[in-house]
Design a protein around this motif. Structure first.
Motif, short mmCIF file in Angstrom:
data_model
loop_
_atom_site.label_atom_id
_atom_site.label_comp_id
_atom_site.label_asym_id
_atom_site.label_seq_id
_atom_site.Cartn_x
_atom_site.Cartn_y
_atom_site.Cartn_z
N GLY A 161 40.19 50.09 -34.73
CA GLY A 161 41.14 51.15 -34.44
C GLY A 161 41.38 52.07 -35.63
N GLU A 162 41.62 53.35 -35.34
CA GLU A 162 41.73 54.37 -36.38
C GLU A 162 42.84 54.07 -37.38
N ASP A 163 44.04 53.74 -36.90
CA ASP A 163 45.16 53.48 -37.81
C ASP A 163 44.88 52.29 -38.72
N ASN A 164 44.28 51.25 -38.16
CA ASN A 164 43.96 50.06 -38.96
C ASN A 164 42.85 50.34 -39.97
N LEU A 165 41.94 51.23 -39.60
CA LEU A 165 40.90 51.63 -40.55
C LEU A 165 41.51 52.31 -41.76
N LYS A 166 42.51 53.15 -41.51
CA LYS A 166 43.18 53.85 -42.61
C LYS A 166 43.88 52.87 -43.55
N ASN A 167 44.29 51.72 -43.02
CA ASN A 167 44.97 50.71 -43.83
C ASN A 167 44.01 49.70 -44.46
N GLY A 168 42.70 49.97 -44.33
CA GLY A 168 41.72 49.14 -45.02
C GLY A 168 41.26 47.91 -44.28
N ALA A 169 41.50 47.84 -42.97
CA ALA A 169 41.15 46.62 -42.23
C ALA A 169 39.63 46.38 -42.22
N PHE A 170 38.84 47.46 -42.10
CA PHE A 170 37.38 47.27 -42.09
C PHE A 170 36.90 46.78 -43.45
N GLU A 171 37.39 47.41 -44.53
CA GLU A 171 36.99 46.99 -45.87
C GLU A 171 37.35 45.53 -46.12
N PHE A 172 38.53 45.13 -45.64
CA PHE A 172 38.96 43.74 -45.80
C PHE A 172 38.02 42.80 -45.05
N LEU A 173 37.69 43.15 -43.81
CA LEU A 173 36.77 42.34 -43.01
C LEU A 173 35.42 42.23 -43.70
N GLN A 174 34.95 43.33 -44.25
CA GLN A 174 33.65 43.33 -44.90
C GLN A 174 33.63 42.44 -46.14
N ILE A 175 34.70 42.47 -46.92
CA ILE A 175 34.78 41.61 -48.09
C ILE A 175 34.79 40.14 -47.69
N ILE A 176 35.52 39.79 -46.64
CA ILE A 176 35.54 38.39 -46.18
C ILE A 176 34.14 37.97 -45.73
N SER A 177 33.38 38.90 -45.14
CA SER A 177 32.03 38.57 -44.69
C SER A 177 31.13 38.18 -45.86
N LEU A 178 31.44 38.67 -47.06
CA LEU A 178 30.63 38.35 -48.24
C LEU A 178 30.79 36.90 -48.68
N PHE A 179 31.84 36.25 -48.19
CA PHE A 179 32.12 34.86 -48.60
C PHE A 179 32.15 33.90 -47.41
N GLY A 180 32.26 34.42 -46.21
CA GLY A 180 32.28 33.58 -45.02
C GLY A 180 33.64 33.02 -44.72
#
Length: 323
Positions: free
Chosen positions: A155-174
């Motif tokens: 969602g757009e609002d959550n993207l603005k709050n960094g939700a995608f970046e956070f998800l991506q960082i977690i993916s780097l560690f599992g």
């Protein structure tokens, strides 16, 4: 929905057009005890659809539990009581039916994405699936990527709050520890990758991503639920130049091997070659004495030696000759 019925005795009524379809009106004139019929239906364990009319959500859940691990599927109808009150107008589907509907709709809608779309991404509410498809996602364009789909889901609002970046960082560690004695892991992640994201924002992103089934929570850890390859590949394209800096920061945190194992496991062949080139380049972190002589750094080099003995030996020779 096909109206099925009617008989002069209390019974589960078979549709004459389809023997796999049964109907029962819980509040109908022929209501009564159908316990024996339900037991017989469960014991027969045949592929049947049991349609329950005037059925509350509580009763629906009871029937779903009764026929759990059988071939009987439950469809329940909570009837509209009046034209002015539609709060109770609903159709309840058991989980297996709903998953099949979601899978059929999603895979047809996104032919190029196909089976890579997990059913867990959407709620088990059919109305939410339809709303998601109608309001958020356009028809298949042929070049739609998994990353674009994930951004739409977040969602757009959550993207603005960094939700995608956070998800991506977690993916780097599992998996990352977030509470009790493992909270040091999320603190390290915040310090190295998310220093502009406050604690409240991080906690909010965790809750949002769990609600959207992109993360799950297991005791003191949050875990990525899918799309590791796509998320890590997208991160690699954007951030590969910072590999040495990241490896050096992670040394001593207990996260170094989580990170490097995820990278090596999930990158495609092309990106693997880029990773190897960076690891064994003239600017490699392996030349850094502080890193290579640390406990985790030395262990990392030993692990690399197993798969890349000649490359590691070449770097060690160069280090010796330069000292």
């Amino acid at each position: 929905m096909n109206e099925v019925f009617k008989s002069n005795s209390v019974d589960l009524v078979y549709d004459n057009k389809n023997e796999s379809l049964l109907y029962y009106d819980i509040e109908g004139p022929l209501k009564g005890d159908i316990g024996k019929q339900l037991v017989d239906l469960r014991m027969a364990n045949q592929e049947k659809f049991l349609i329950l009319d005037n059925c509350s959500k509580t009763e629906h859940d009871k029937y779903v539990q009764l026929f759990k691990n059988t071939k009987v599927r439950i469809i329940s109808i909570a009837t509209v009581k009046s034209n002015l009150d539609t709060d109770h107008a609903n159709v309840f589907l058991d989980e297996e039916i709903t998953k099949e509907i979601h899978e059929s709709v999603l895979t047809k809608k996104f032919d190029s994405v196909g089976k890579k779309v997990p059913i867990e991404l959407v709620s088990l509410s059919l109305s939410e699936t339809i709303t998601f498809l109608e309001n958020n996602v356009e028809e298949e364009t042929g070049d739609r990527t998994i990353i674009e789909l994930l951004e739409t889901i977040i969602g757009e609002d959550n993207l603005k709050n960094g939700a995608f970046e956070f998800l991506q960082i977690i993916s780097l560690f599992g998996a990352i520890g977030v509470s009790d004695r493992y909270v040091t892991e999320i603190n390290s992640i915040k310090s190295f990758f998310l220093n502009d994201m406050g604690d409240d924002n991080i906690n909010n992103n965790i809750q949002i991503l769990i609600a959207k089934k992109l993360l799950s929570k297991k005791v003191d850890y949050i875990l990525i639920t899918g799309f590791e390859e796509e998320l890590i590949a997208d991160w690699w394209v954007k951030k590969k130049a910072s590999l040495n800096e990241i490896l050096k920061k992670l040394e001593g945190t207990g996260l170094l091997f989580k990170f490097i194992n995820r990278i090596m496991t999930n990158l495609n062949e092309e990106f693997q070659k880029e990773l190897n080139s960076l690891l064994f380049s003239d600017n490699s972190i392996l030349y850094d004495n502080d890193f290579s002589e640390s406990l985790e750094g030395a262990e990392f080099i030993n692990k690399l030696t197993i798969e890349f003995p000649l490359e590691v030996l070449d770097i060690m020779d160069k280090k010796i000759n330069n000292e």
